[in-house]
Design an enzyme around this catalytic site. Sequence first.
Site, short mmCIF file in Angstrom:
data_model
loop_
_atom_site.label_atom_id
_atom_site.label_comp_id
_atom_site.label_asym_id
_atom_site.label_seq_id
_atom_site.Cartn_x
_atom_site.Cartn_y
_atom_site.Cartn_z
N HIS A 264 77.42 65.33 67.87
CA HIS A 264 78.06 65.39 69.20
C HIS A 264 78.74 66.75 69.37
O HIS A 264 78.54 67.42 70.38
CB HIS A 264 79.09 64.26 69.33
CG HIS A 264 80.07 64.44 70.45
ND1 HIS A 264 79.70 64.36 71.77
CD2 HIS A 264 81.39 64.75 70.44
CE1 HIS A 264 80.76 64.58 72.53
NE2 HIS A 264 81.79 64.84 71.75
N TRP B 76 81.47 69.20 62.97
CA TRP B 76 80.87 70.41 63.56
C TRP B 76 81.43 71.68 62.94
O TRP B 76 80.86 72.75 63.10
CB TRP B 76 81.03 70.42 65.08
CG TRP B 76 82.34 70.98 65.57
CD1 TRP B 76 83.49 70.29 65.74
CD2 TRP B 76 82.62 72.32 65.98
NE1 TRP B 76 84.47 71.12 66.20
CE2 TRP B 76 83.97 72.37 66.36
CE3 TRP B 76 81.85 73.49 66.05
CZ2 TRP B 76 84.59 73.55 66.80
CZ3 TRP B 76 82.49 74.66 66.49
CH2 TRP B 76 83.82 74.67 66.86
N SER C 95 69.78 83.58 69.82
CA SER C 95 69.72 83.39 71.27
C SER C 95 71.01 83.85 71.93
O SER C 95 70.98 84.57 72.93
CB SER C 95 69.46 81.92 71.56
OG SER C 95 69.81 81.60 72.87
N GLU D 262 85.06 81.69 69.57
CA GLU D 262 84.10 80.77 70.16
C GLU D 262 84.77 79.84 71.18
O GLU D 262 84.22 79.54 72.24
CB GLU D 262 83.43 79.94 69.06
CG GLU D 262 82.65 78.72 69.52
CD GLU D 262 81.38 79.07 70.25
OE1 GLU D 262 80.94 80.23 70.15
OE2 GLU D 262 80.83 78.20 70.93
N SER E 254 88.64 81.19 89.37
CA SER E 254 89.19 82.31 90.15
C SER E 254 88.30 82.67 91.33
O SER E 254 88.72 83.42 92.21
CB SER E 254 89.37 83.55 89.25
OG SER E 254 90.21 83.23 88.17
N HIS F 30 95.14 79.56 62.51
CA HIS F 30 95.97 78.44 62.97
C HIS F 30 95.20 77.13 62.92
O HIS F 30 95.78 76.07 63.10
CB HIS F 30 96.55 78.71 64.37
CG HIS F 30 95.55 78.74 65.47
ND1 HIS F 30 95.59 79.66 66.48
CD2 HIS F 30 94.49 77.96 65.75
CE1 HIS F 30 94.60 79.45 67.31
NE2 HIS F 30 93.91 78.42 66.89
#
Lengths: 286, 384, 555, 57
Positions: free
Chosen positions: C96, C161, C189, C275, C288, C322
């Site tokens: 997922h 993940w 990619s 990321e 925006s 962190h």
Amino acid sequence: MSTSHYYVPASSKWPILAVVFLGFLALGAGWQLTEGKGLLLLLIGVLGVAWVMFGWFADVVRESLAGLYDAQMDRSFRQGMAWFIFSEVMFFAAFFGTLFYIRVFALPWLDGEGAKGVTALLWPDFTASWPLMSTPDPSVASIEGQVNPWTLPLINTLLLVTSSITLTFSHHALKAQKAAAASRWMLLTLILGGVFLVIQGVEYVHAWTELGLTLQAGIYGATFFLLTGFHGLHVSIGLLVLVVLWLRQLRGHFTPEQHFGFEAGAWYWHFVDVVWVGLFLFVYVF
Amino acid sequence: MPACLPKVWRLLPAGFLLIALPVAGSQVNTSSGWNMPPGVTGISQNIFSLHMIIFWICVVIALVVFGVIFWSLFAYRKSKGAKAAHFHENTLVEVIWTALPLIILVAMAVPATATLKQLYDTSEADMDILVTGHQWRWHYQYMEEDLSFFSNLATPRSQIEGQEDKGDFYLLEVDQPLVVPTGQKIRFLFTSNDVIHSWWVPDLGIKKDTLPGFINESWTRIEEEGTYRGQCAELCGRNHAFMPIEVKAVSPEAYQSWVEERKAAAASEAANVDRERSLDELMQRGEEVYTTYCAACHQEDGGGMPPAFPALKGNALVQEESGRQQHLETVLHGRSGTPMPAYSDTLSLADIAAVITYERNAWGNNSGDRVQPAEIRELLDSDD
Amino acid sequence: MSSTLPPHSDKQQALSDSAAGGAAASAADHHQSAPSGPLRWLLTTNHKEIGSLYLLFSLLMFFIGGVLALVVRAELFQPGLMFVQPEFFNQMTTMHGLIMVFGAIMPAFVGLANWMLPLQIGAPDMALPRLNNFSFWLLPVAFTLLLSTLFMEGGGPNFGWTFYAPLSTTYAPPSTSFFILAMHLAGISSILGAINIIATILNLRTPGMRLMDMPLFVWTWLITAFLLIAVMPVLAGVVTMMLLDINFGTSFFDAAGGGDPVLFQHLFWFFGHPEVYIMILPAFGIISAIVPTFARKRLFGYASMVYATASIALLSFVVWAHHMFTVGLPLVAELFFMYTTMLIAVPTGVKVFNWMATLFRGSISFELPMLFALAFIVQFTIGGLSGVMLAISPADFQYHDTYFVVAHFHYVLVPGAVFAILAAAYYWLPKWTGVYPSEKLGQAHFWLSVIGVNLTFFPMHFSGLAGMPRRIPDYALQFADFNLLSSIGGFLFGTSQLLFLAVVILCMRKKGKKAPANPWEGAEGLEWQLPSPAPLHTFDTPPEFIPERDSPSRS
Amino acid sequence: MWRVLQAVLAAFFGVQSERKRREDFQQSSPWPFILTGVLMTLVFVVAVGFLAHWASS
């Protein structure tokens, strides 16, 4: 308002073929690694990718020679190449980062130094050193000796640095419209690069068989082969590019004004060269 | 939302969130089921107050921002004929809303730094406990005493699989809790036998990863007697959800007598190794050991989960005489390249003997074989 | 493929010169006739077609990833092991995450970039169109490979993940090598896609459009592309090291050989934290664009928006640890990463305040894109604020690896990034297809999504604070109520996305109210000068550009 | 030099008046700004590092 036209390249069969062969390559590699049955598929993938790259670049060269590309396209290629090299820099940065982290943090901790020195309770007999001759769990590996930076690696450094210079001479000759000199300097660059690879091979055999320095020989062997191996791979690719450029030079593809293909290859070669200097300093010397 | 409804209904999310936030806020101080527990140590209480301060700061900021937004949406609706103003920058306002959060953050950083330093100060501990994560159980070693044991999930499979009602401490109960004295500074050393786990007891304010090959430190001083429960907090494989932690804090006197008791029990077990055991006795103990240590992979019914976890039921290695030696070796030393771990350091001689006997006789394997603790000892001695 | 090359006829030039918007009219015969049938899509180098491919691919992945999430939510509906075994559950959570991050959200943004960047900067196409085709088609291959691992012996990736070593190396299923190779393909990619985007933005802007005139979506993508090029290679590096550890006996992540499992986490999060911003910065750009349109007012603080985006991007390189506050970092590192992380709140706050000020004294209407954009602002702010809480390192010792974190990043990514993507889809669908999205379906989709998403993720704050660790298939009884709510919400949110599918299909079949060139009253920018639907080839010549600050309608 | 520094600092802080920003963007080359920006980023990182070091002792 500008009235100039945009140039848009035509579509091409190469990208999708590249995808197909890369897919074969990945599938073959995975299959080979898991069950040892993917070698053929892997080979098809590799050859296919090589064929596609040749065909794709040939098309681009043809279009370029036909004068189809405008200044904008040229800038796009340049930026594309520059950012690609930046991505490669970051790729190597990850590996250099690994080396620094291991040497500055992990090994001292395992040996009882620094903020996590209490770890040494687990490895009472371990002493950190670099190169790491004996691993924390001594059964993993111990190494017989270390590579002397002042022999073959030094020669290799000189070879690569010289090759960068000869390549630049070739570039200058090209710009000065001295075609013969340009291809001679290029040939010299090729030879230097080739000798580098041969020496690297000799050194690998020496390390692997005589020093016990293998991929499995703990973190020193792992980082050594990771960094030098990926660099070697890049040298090989760079050499291949230079061979193509040399052939194109012989065919008179480049003009003093327009020779981006040459420059891109040269950038790549200089990049590979700079990485080597880093390698020489941090993998071999210090 | 259909267009026929008044436009103001389109502001429903505003309502939802404006209500949800204060409701959340009003609940958090009162009910421990909604909020971080304040815990029973100085550190955990400091963390709790940091948490509450930053929480209320966030709530206030959210209310202001959302208030302005929803008021704008309401007051400057085009449908009401609002005309757009023409401003698009205001240096003063921008400086304020950049500087203000900066000041708030610095104000937060000061107490946070202090708590963090406290949290890291493992010096001058009264005792040390080495906590080792295993797939999927905890091992505790009292460094100053000759005392160590495993702590396993005690919730029966039948509760997990729903054949039985779940107890109050479902998945939070262990066979042997970690027993510690109150009022003493206890230093924990964390490491792991296999993958990364994380030892977390909310009431103590401790969460620390256990790393294979490295040691992390933390400490606690529990003031109140009681049982404090926690769980593994780092994904560590299939039974990650099933390796809880139970810490029992008792008075220093009760702790001392517990230590003596444990040591005496261990001594008597060691003295008893040579006693010949009956098949029934071995089978009974073996079933317990199997359920705790083996059933997670090889399954309760011995059926396993091929190909990763082979079936033991009907397995030649486990059933036939010819496989006996290899069966013993596998349990003692594990099998490299597979998830099967070595149990020679994990289980007692008697447990190993019992579980192997059990495997060789349960589920219709019926080999009639008995393995005695003494045999295991011999085997281990000869290996050395 | 014929290698005929595009002719530049005088007729086109004359047409193109007549009007910037009219450039499209000339496009029909601009390129060689495209092959018809499926081959056309395999070979296309057209940014709009590739954009559509990206978007449809990401929609497919969104549904696949969503189904996996529903398996997870079904299992967590009640305490006890109900439907699936733990190892399968772990594969579901892992897949997922991987699919939503690399297959749904990132390609959706790249798809939007492909469609909109050239239109917004007046370019004819992406700078390197063939590379563009290559970048896209790598994705289906990568994700087929990734999904196929679920059917392999020992199952697919089951280590989360974030695939921490050594769970993902020494203790991983055999299919992990395939997972690594799939990540390599997806990484190639992304890198090539990002190179293309940067080259397009820096190179193909219409004359007169300076950097500080670019729409914010372009700006945010420029910075995102930079982040992608900087960190995707690091991911490639770290998975390569995994591959070596698994197959060639190296010991990068094994202390016995002198390595360190935490090294994996440093490398992973050096990629992983940027990321996270890769998945949110383009969303900022979208919001925006939409908010000023429907507030009929210029964006407040354009320059500070650009600066804030750049600050967030730079800071993202120095905050990675962190994610690792409980891993046993030295105190100095812990403090360093706490301080830098807290600082991120400042530029992020600036963005929210700017949107707030844009709304203030506007002339606001509530069309579908605006609804999603407003929901984004509110919900993203909730996610951002819980992020500030997580930055406080001592408190993070209690939050870390609990459902509080799950709530936090889902608030940023689902009611945040996904809502922004939906807002963008509703905003630009008229431009893509020529018809307005169905108002009725869209409204239903919006409200059900808002209710569903908050019902799913808001209770997770509480289950996390109360002590529920993440990535567990079964839990203690005190978490039952929260999980029940989350599961109901999850199914509501999941099924209501079918409405969006219906909206998209209706638009693609041109069912609905026809849209004019500028379907939104207050919209500005080059893309709205083109007819709707935008013809296959636009901007044969650079269009005329008037910087927004000089435009009469929104002074 | 001072105005470049000023512009970069303003960008770091995130606030700059429209007038000044326009002036900055009238400059012929972006490179001084980019270099100063990178340099200031490094300075910033090192400064936070020192701060953390100081706070931890």
